[in-house]
Design an enzyme around this catalytic site. Structure first.
Site, PDB file in Angstrom:
ATOM      1  N   PRO A   1     -65.430  16.061  29.611  1.00 53.22           N
ATOM      2  CA  PRO A   1     -65.733  14.656  29.319  1.00 53.22           C
ATOM      3  C   PRO A   1     -64.519  13.732  29.211  1.00 53.22           C
ATOM      4  CG  PRO A   1     -65.975  15.979  27.341  1.00 53.22           C
ATOM      5  CD  PRO A   1     -65.692  16.941  28.472  1.00 53.22           C
ATOM      6  N   CYS A   2     -63.970  13.383  30.344  1.00 51.36           N
ATOM      7  CA  CYS A   2     -62.824  12.470  30.383  1.00 51.36           C
ATOM      8  C   CYS A   2     -63.201  11.070  29.915  1.00 51.36           C
ATOM      9  CB  CYS A   2     -62.210  12.440  31.784  1.00 51.36           C
ATOM     10  SG  CYS A   2     -63.381  12.082  33.098  1.00 51.36           S
ATOM     11  N   HIS A   3     -64.496  10.754  29.901  1.00 48.05           N
ATOM     12  CA  HIS A   3     -64.907   9.428  29.413  1.00 48.05           C
ATOM     13  C   HIS A   3     -64.600   9.268  27.922  1.00 48.05           C
ATOM     14  CE1 HIS A   3     -68.466  11.969  28.626  1.00 48.05           C
ATOM     15  NE2 HIS A   3     -68.699  11.146  27.618  1.00 48.05           N
TER      16      HIS A   3
END
Length: 180
Positions: free
Chosen positions: A142-144
Site C-alpha cells: 500500500p504505497c498510497h
C-alpha cells in the site's frame, strides 16, 4: 527489466472497483502486477510479455482468489491482503521499500521521510518516493499510505483522486468515488 530464463505465462483479470478498473496479473498464482485504469492496459500487457518472456492471457477464474480479496477490501471487511506475490525489482532498495509498505497499518500513513528513517536510511525520502512510484503491486503493497511530510498526498500511480479516496476510505470516512 528482469528477464527470466524460461518464459512464463501470465494470467490477468480486470476488476471494477470504486477507484476504477484494476488489472491484476499473476504467474502461478503469485501476483506480479496491479495496474490502475489510468494506465494503458495494452501497454501493461505488452510490458508483462516483455518482462516474463511468455504469453499473457486473460483468465478471470484463475485470479478469483485475488479478486475476492480486492472485493473484501473495497467492502471494508479486509484490512490487509493475504496474497502470494513475486518480488521482481532488480534493485535491492526498491524491493526493501515495496516489501516494507505492507507494515503500514490500514488507516495510517507515514511520510516519505519517516518511512526512510524506518528503513535506516534517513535523508532518503526522495528515494522512497521513487520506489513507491515503481511499486508494481499498489494496494497489496500500500504505497498510497505514504504521504508528504506536510500531510498532502503526493503522487500516486493511480490518480491523486484515487489516493485521496483510499486514504479517506481507510480512515472510515465515506468518500465519493473519484471521477478522474
Amino acid at each position: 527489466m528482469t528477464h527470466t530464463a524460461v518464459p512464463e505465462t501470465v494470467h490477468y483479470t480486470i476488476q471494477t472497483s470504486p477507484i476504477g478498473q484494476l488489472l491484476i496479473a499473476a504467474i502461478n498464482q503469485e501476483i506480479v502486477r496491479v495496474a490502475f485504469h489510468n494506465q494503458d492496459f495494452d501497454t501493461v500487457i505488452t510490458g508483462l510479455q516483455t518482462q516474463f518472456g511468455g504469453p499473457v492471457h486473460r483468465d478471470d477464474n484463475a485470479l478469483q482468489f485475488a479478486t475476492d480479496q480486492f472485493e473484501e477490501y473495497f467492502a471494508g471487511t479486509r484490512y490487509s491482503f493475504q496474497l502470494p506475490t513475486r518480488q521482481i525489482s532488480p534493485d535491492r532498495f526498491n524491493s526493501q521499500v515495496q516489501q516494507r509498505l505492507t507494515t503500514i497499518p490500514y488507516g495510517q500513513t507515514r511520510s516519505y521521510g519517516e518511512f526512510a528513517t524506518e528503513l535506516a536510511r534517513p535523508g532518503a525520502a526522495r528515494a522512497v518516493g521513487s520506489a513507491c512510484a515503481r511499486n508494481p503491486m499498489p494496494l497489496i503493497q500500500p504505497c498510497h499510505r505514504v504521504v508528504r511530510a506536510d500531510g498532502t498526498i503526493g503522487d500516486f500511480s493511480g490518480t491523486p483522486a484515487a489516493k485521496k479516496y483510499l486514504l479517506a476510505f481507510e480512515r472510515g470516512e465515506n468518500p465519493d468515488a473519484p471521477t478522474s
